[in-house]
Design a protein around this motif. Structure first.
Motif, PDB file in Angstrom:
ATOM      1  N   THR A   1       0.825  -1.219   0.000  1.00  0.00           N
ATOM      2  CA  THR A   1       0.000   0.000   0.000  1.00  0.00           C
ATOM      3  C   THR A   1       0.855   1.262   0.000  1.00  0.00           C
ATOM      4  O   THR A   1       0.546   2.223  -0.694  1.00  0.00           O
ATOM      5  CB  THR A   1      -0.940   0.006   1.228  1.00  0.00           C
ATOM      6  N   THR A   2       1.936   1.250   0.783  1.00  0.00           N
ATOM      7  CA  THR A   2       2.767   2.453   0.909  1.00  0.00           C
ATOM      8  C   THR A   2       3.869   2.537  -0.138  1.00  0.00           C
ATOM      9  O   THR A   2       4.567   3.539  -0.200  1.00  0.00           O
ATOM     10  CB  THR A   2       3.412   2.525   2.308  1.00  0.00           C
TER      11      THR A   2
ATOM     12  N   GLY B   1      -4.439  -8.052  -4.813  1.00  0.00           N
ATOM     13  CA  GLY B   1      -3.180  -7.900  -5.537  1.00  0.00           C
ATOM     14  C   GLY B   1      -2.022  -8.576  -4.811  1.00  0.00           C
ATOM     15  O   GLY B   1      -1.162  -9.209  -5.432  1.00  0.00           O
ATOM     16  N   VAL B   2      -2.004  -8.461  -3.487  1.00  0.00           N
ATOM     17  CA  VAL B   2      -0.958  -9.117  -2.693  1.00  0.00           C
ATOM     18  C   VAL B   2      -1.132 -10.627  -2.767  1.00  0.00           C
ATOM     19  O   VAL B   2      -0.154 -11.372  -2.912  1.00  0.00           O
ATOM     20  CB  VAL B   2      -0.981  -8.620  -1.232  1.00  0.00           C
ATOM     21  N   ALA B   3      -2.375 -11.089  -2.692  1.00  0.00           N
ATOM     22  CA  ALA B   3      -2.638 -12.532  -2.782  1.00  0.00           C
ATOM     23  C   ALA B   3      -2.153 -13.074  -4.124  1.00  0.00           C
ATOM     24  O   ALA B   3      -1.524 -14.139  -4.188  1.00  0.00           O
ATOM     25  CB  ALA B   3      -4.123 -12.802  -2.586  1.00  0.00           C
ATOM     26  N   LYS B   4      -2.426 -12.345  -5.198  1.00  0.00           N
ATOM     27  CA  LYS B   4      -1.951 -12.775  -6.518  1.00  0.00           C
ATOM     28  C   LYS B   4      -0.424 -12.810  -6.565  1.00  0.00           C
ATOM     29  O   LYS B   4       0.173 -13.727  -7.137  1.00  0.00           O
ATOM     30  CB  LYS B   4      -2.496 -11.839  -7.598  1.00  0.00           C
ATOM     31  N   GLY B   5       0.226 -11.829  -5.954  1.00  0.00           N
ATOM     32  CA  GLY B   5       1.691 -11.803  -5.920  1.00  0.00           C
ATOM     33  C   GLY B   5       2.254 -12.992  -5.165  1.00  0.00           C
ATOM     34  O   GLY B   5       3.231 -13.616  -5.603  1.00  0.00           O
ATOM     35  N   LEU B   6       1.647 -13.327  -4.023  1.00  0.00           N
ATOM     36  CA  LEU B   6       2.107 -14.480  -3.242  1.00  0.00           C
ATOM     37  C   LEU B   6       1.874 -15.781  -4.007  1.00  0.00           C
ATOM     38  O   LEU B   6       2.719 -16.690  -3.971  1.00  0.00           O
ATOM     39  CB  LEU B   6       1.413 -14.529  -1.884  1.00  0.00           C
ATOM     40  N   LEU B   7       0.756 -15.885  -4.704  1.00  0.00           N
ATOM     41  CA  LEU B   7       0.495 -17.070  -5.517  1.00  0.00           C
ATOM     42  C   LEU B   7       1.537 -17.177  -6.625  1.00  0.00           C
ATOM     43  O   LEU B   7       2.065 -18.262  -6.887  1.00  0.00           O
ATOM     44  CB  LEU B   7      -0.922 -17.021  -6.097  1.00  0.00           C
ATOM     45  N   GLY B   8       1.855 -16.050  -7.242  1.00  0.00           N
ATOM     46  CA  GLY B   8       2.903 -16.045  -8.267  1.00  0.00           C
ATOM     47  C   GLY B   8       4.243 -16.495  -7.709  1.00  0.00           C
ATOM     48  O   GLY B   8       4.965 -17.281  -8.344  1.00  0.00           O
ATOM     49  N   ASP B   9       4.574 -16.032  -6.504  1.00  0.00           N
ATOM     50  CA  ASP B   9       5.822 -16.459  -5.851  1.00  0.00           C
ATOM     51  C   ASP B   9       5.822 -17.969  -5.627  1.00  0.00           C
ATOM     52  O   ASP B   9       6.825 -18.643  -5.848  1.00  0.00           O
ATOM     53  CB  ASP B   9       6.009 -15.743  -4.510  1.00  0.00           C
ATOM     54  N   ALA B  10       4.677 -18.491  -5.152  1.00  0.00           N
ATOM     55  CA  ALA B  10       4.580 -19.929  -4.894  1.00  0.00           C
ATOM     56  C   ALA B  10       4.728 -20.726  -6.185  1.00  0.00           C
ATOM     57  O   ALA B  10       5.426 -21.746  -6.219  1.00  0.00           O
ATOM     58  CB  ALA B  10       3.247 -20.252  -4.214  1.00  0.00           C
ATOM     59  N   LEU B  11       4.101 -20.260  -7.252  1.00  0.00           N
ATOM     60  CA  LEU B  11       4.228 -20.950  -8.544  1.00  0.00           C
ATOM     61  C   LEU B  11       5.663 -20.906  -9.053  1.00  0.00           C
ATOM     62  O   LEU B  11       6.161 -21.889  -9.608  1.00  0.00           O
ATOM     63  CB  LEU B  11       3.261 -20.341  -9.560  1.00  0.00           C
ATOM     64  N   ASP B  12       6.339 -19.789  -8.856  1.00  0.00           N
ATOM     65  CA  ASP B  12       7.757 -19.691  -9.249  1.00  0.00           C
ATOM     66  C   ASP B  12       8.606 -20.695  -8.465  1.00  0.00           C
ATOM     67  O   ASP B  12       9.506 -21.327  -9.025  1.00  0.00           O
ATOM     68  CB  ASP B  12       8.294 -18.273  -9.020  1.00  0.00           C
ATOM     69  N   GLN B  13       8.313 -20.837  -7.173  1.00  0.00           N
ATOM     70  CA  GLN B  13       9.062 -21.793  -6.356  1.00  0.00           C
ATOM     71  C   GLN B  13       8.819 -23.225  -6.815  1.00  0.00           C
ATOM     72  O   GLN B  13       9.738 -24.039  -6.862  1.00  0.00           O
ATOM     73  CB  GLN B  13       8.699 -21.647  -4.879  1.00  0.00           C
ATOM     74  N   VAL B  14       7.570 -23.540  -7.167  1.00  0.00           N
ATOM     75  CA  VAL B  14       7.256 -24.881  -7.668  1.00  0.00           C
ATOM     76  C   VAL B  14       8.025 -25.142  -8.953  1.00  0.00           C
ATOM     77  O   VAL B  14       8.613 -26.218  -9.136  1.00  0.00           O
ATOM     78  CB  VAL B  14       5.732 -25.048  -7.876  1.00  0.00           C
TER      79      VAL B  14
END
Length: 195
Positions: A133-134, A167-180
């Motif tokens: 947000t900031t 938006g944050v949830a989508k970013g975290l999901l993207g991070d998880a998919l990258d890790q997989v």
């Protein structure tokens, strides 16, 4: 304090701040000392400004605890976020906002450091959302990395349930998919090396 010596343009006297919606009082604060530490107070209490001779000044954009921490820092150089562990991160955010507003860069840095040190399983997601947000890129990256590295602890602490920002949830999901994807690549490389 050397700035308070020999400058005839500095204001005399004290001010009482009426803070927040309830106009809670911070009484008898030296205008001269505030001016020495903050360019914004220097302008506020400068020659020709109505606050220069005012006994009371209303500050509506913050809460009493955060503004008190700002004034305490300006007058004593003590950085204090309070005792309650859960509220320290929020106080650091609020105080950093005041430090930016009143142009106190050292306090702003101390708040940023405190925020970075407060990243833990229970605080990572709220801090991540606040950083998003900031626009605090450094804290955002730190929180994302923490969540990725400590996913089980964050989940166990209820961090996932605290997510409010899509938006944050989508970013975290993207991070998880990258890790997989990274793990799959590493597994393929191991299989090739074994054969």
């Amino acid at each position: 304090m050397a700035k308070t010596w020999g400058d005839a343009t500095l204001p005399e006297g004290k001010v009482t701040f009426l803070v927040g919606d309830d106009e809670e009082r911070i009484e008898h604060v030296s205008k001269c000392n505030l001016c020495a530490r903050s360019p914004v107070f220097r302008t506020m209490f400068g020659i020709g400004m109505k606050e220069r001779d005012a006994a009371e000044v209303t500050v509506s954009h913050t809460d009493l605890a955060s503004f008190t921490a700002l004034v305490r820092y300006l007058l004593t150089d003590q950085f204090d976020l309070g005792e309650e562990e859960g509220g320290r991160a929020q106080r650091a955010f609020d105080l950093r906002e005041l430090a930016q507003m009143y142009q106190v860069p050292r306090l702003e840095l101390l708040c940023a450091q405190a925020l970075q040190e407060s990243v833990a399983p229970a605080t990572a997601v709220p801090l991540l959302e606040a950083a998003h947000t900031t626009g605090d890129g450094r804290l955002l990256a730190q929180c994302r990395r923490f969540v990725a590295d400590h996913a089980a602890e964050v989940r166990a602490s209820g961090g996932v349930e605290q997510l409010r920002d899509f938006g944050v949830a989508k970013g975290l999901l993207g991070d998880a998919l990258d890790q997989v994807a990274e793990l799959k690549g590493a597994m393929r490389a191991l299989r090739v090396a074994e054969s």
